[in-house]
Design an enzyme around this catalytic site. Structure first.
Site, PDB file in Angstrom:
ATOM      1  CB  SER A 209      -0.928  -0.019   1.217  1.00  0.00           C
ATOM      2  OG  SER A 209      -1.916   0.983   1.115  1.00  0.00           O
ATOM      3  CG  ASN A 210      -0.428   4.725  -1.248  1.00  0.00           C
ATOM      4  OD1 ASN A 210      -1.173   5.351  -0.502  1.00  0.00           O
ATOM      5  ND2 ASN A 210      -0.827   4.266  -2.440  1.00  0.00           N
ATOM      6  CG  HIS A 211       3.236   6.548   3.750  1.00  0.00           C
ATOM      7  ND1 HIS A 211       3.286   5.787   4.896  1.00  0.00           N
ATOM      8  CD2 HIS A 211       4.447   6.406   3.143  1.00  0.00           C
ATOM      9  CE1 HIS A 211       4.476   5.214   4.994  1.00  0.00           C
ATOM     10  NE2 HIS A 211       5.195   5.567   3.941  1.00  0.00           N
ATOM     11  CB  ALA A 276      -2.762   7.365  -3.475  1.00  0.00           C
TER      12      ALA A 276
END
Length: 403
Positions: A209-211, A276
């Protein structure tokens, strides 16, 4: 809460156990920049004192229709109000208002005002379910009043859980802002917004995943709803609360987000891809947890679907398509390339290395590029402010096409 600033709001409070919540509502409206005039019914004063409301609004509290020196208070208040809110509205208030009674200051104001009216019923669930109460609420709606459905939750002590609870003050404030906004280019239009990250499973317990927190997309969805739009928010796992108003569709993976956007797109007027989504996913997902020990496993990756590119053939005629570009280098060049390749009307570019922008913070510094070569570089703003600027730009695109 741009629509609330500088507006005159009359808050009518009637006598129910939920009256205590009206204090928080008055405080939130005042903090948002409104001038709040509070009218307490006789019964409401048995639950909450007038001095409490004076303390949070900085304005005198009114009550009696026949109080000395207040002979025309109902006319003065009715003309001054930009919005009338009744919270809580008891079953008795609904009955009197539905039948045109003017036996106290609040109901007299209702007959005299031409401002929008928001009624927030709160009572025991059995009372709310009674046909006469529902008929009174429907009659008020036929007058053009907005009636906010009670929340489901704990009722008075010993009464359990059910529909009849006054919505939280934050929700009522959001509805106030929507009513005060009036008609806008987005009124009645379907706006689809994406927000947050996606998660691509590695095994049953791990994911890529991402932030992204989803704060930017949530702000856009909330602001579009306040402007009168019907909003569908397709979101991954969020680190912020869901906004009040939009219909929310929760997804996990990029493929799920792709499919949810495709399903919502059929009657959409605006698409804002503020999410995102992951660009890559594990080529295969392990059926059981990968164990530590020996050499670390290799993790071959595969491309995920490009959601915006995938919508091009299915976009309804006249759809305004907006993308986001979070870059670490060549910010505007990369954003302009995405704008053209993905067939967008607008793209919002921001620099992931900028401490005032990017994931997980309240501010953003963006450049908005359009399909005609226009460039709008904004200073550091809160994400709520960026959302308002972006919706102004979207409204301008809509207006240009109508012209």
């Amino acid at each position: 809460m741009r629509p609330v600033v500088g507006r005159r709001i009359l808050l009518g409070v009637t006598g129910g156990i939920a009256s205590y919540k009206a204090v928080s509502l008055a405080r939130l409206l005042a903090q948002a920049g409104a001038e709040v005039d509070v009218v307490l019914s006789r019964a409401a004063r048995e639950f909450v004192g007038a001095i409490t409301f004076e303390a949070v609004t900085g304005r005198p509290v009114l009550g009696g229709l026949l109080d000395e020196g207040q002979a025309l208070a109902h006319i003065r208040l009715a003309k001054a109000a930009d919005l009338v809110v009744i919270a809580p509205a008891t079953a008795d208030l609904l009955a009197r208002a539905a039948h045109g009674r003017a036996d106290d200051l609040l109901t007299a104001v209702l007959l005299a005002t031409r401002a929008p009216v928001l009624v927030c019923p709160a009572m025991n669930d059995g009372m709310w379910a009674h046909p006469q109460v529902r008929a009174n609420a429907e009659r008020l709606q036929s007058f053009g009043y907005a009636v906010l459905e009670p929340a489901i939750g704990p009722l008075a002590f010993g009464e359990g859980v059910g529909p009849g609870r006054l919505p939280e003050p934050e929700a009522i404030v959001a509805h106030c802002a929507r009513l005060l906004q009036g008609t806008t280019p987005l009124s009645g239009r379907h706006v689809v917004v994406t927000a947050g990250p996606t998660r691509e499973p590695v095994d049953p317990v791990r994911f890529l995943s991402n932030h992204s927190s989803g704060r930017m997309g949530a702000a856009i969805a909330a602001a579009a709803w306040r402007r009168g739009a019907r909003v569908t928010l397709v979101h991954g796992p969020l680190a912020v609360p869901l906004p009040i108003g939009p219909a929310a569709i929760a997804v996990e993976t990029t493929r799920e987000m792709h499919d949810a956007v495709a399903a919502a797109l059929a009657d959409a007027d605006v698409l804002v891809m503020a999410a995102a989504p992951a660009d890559f996913a594990p080529a295969t997902v392990a059926a059981s947890k990968l164990k530590k020990g020996g050499e670390a496993p290799l993790l071959p990756l595969a491309h995920t679907p490009d959601i915006l590119v995938g919508t091009r053939a299915a976009r309804p005629a006249g759809l305004v398509a907006v993308g986001f570009a979070l870059e670490t280098e060549a910010l505007e060049a990369n954003a302009a390339e995405k704008l053209a390749r993905k067939g967008l009307d607008l793209i919002v570019a921001n620099d992931a290395t900028d401490p005032d922008a990017g994931f997980g913070i309240d501010t953003n510094r963006v450049v908005i590029l359009d399909a005609h070569g226009g460039r709008d570089a904004l200073p550091v703003l809160t994400k709520d402010e960026v959302a308002e600027h972006l919706l102004d730009r979207i409204s301008g695109v809509i207006g240009g096409r109508q012209g």
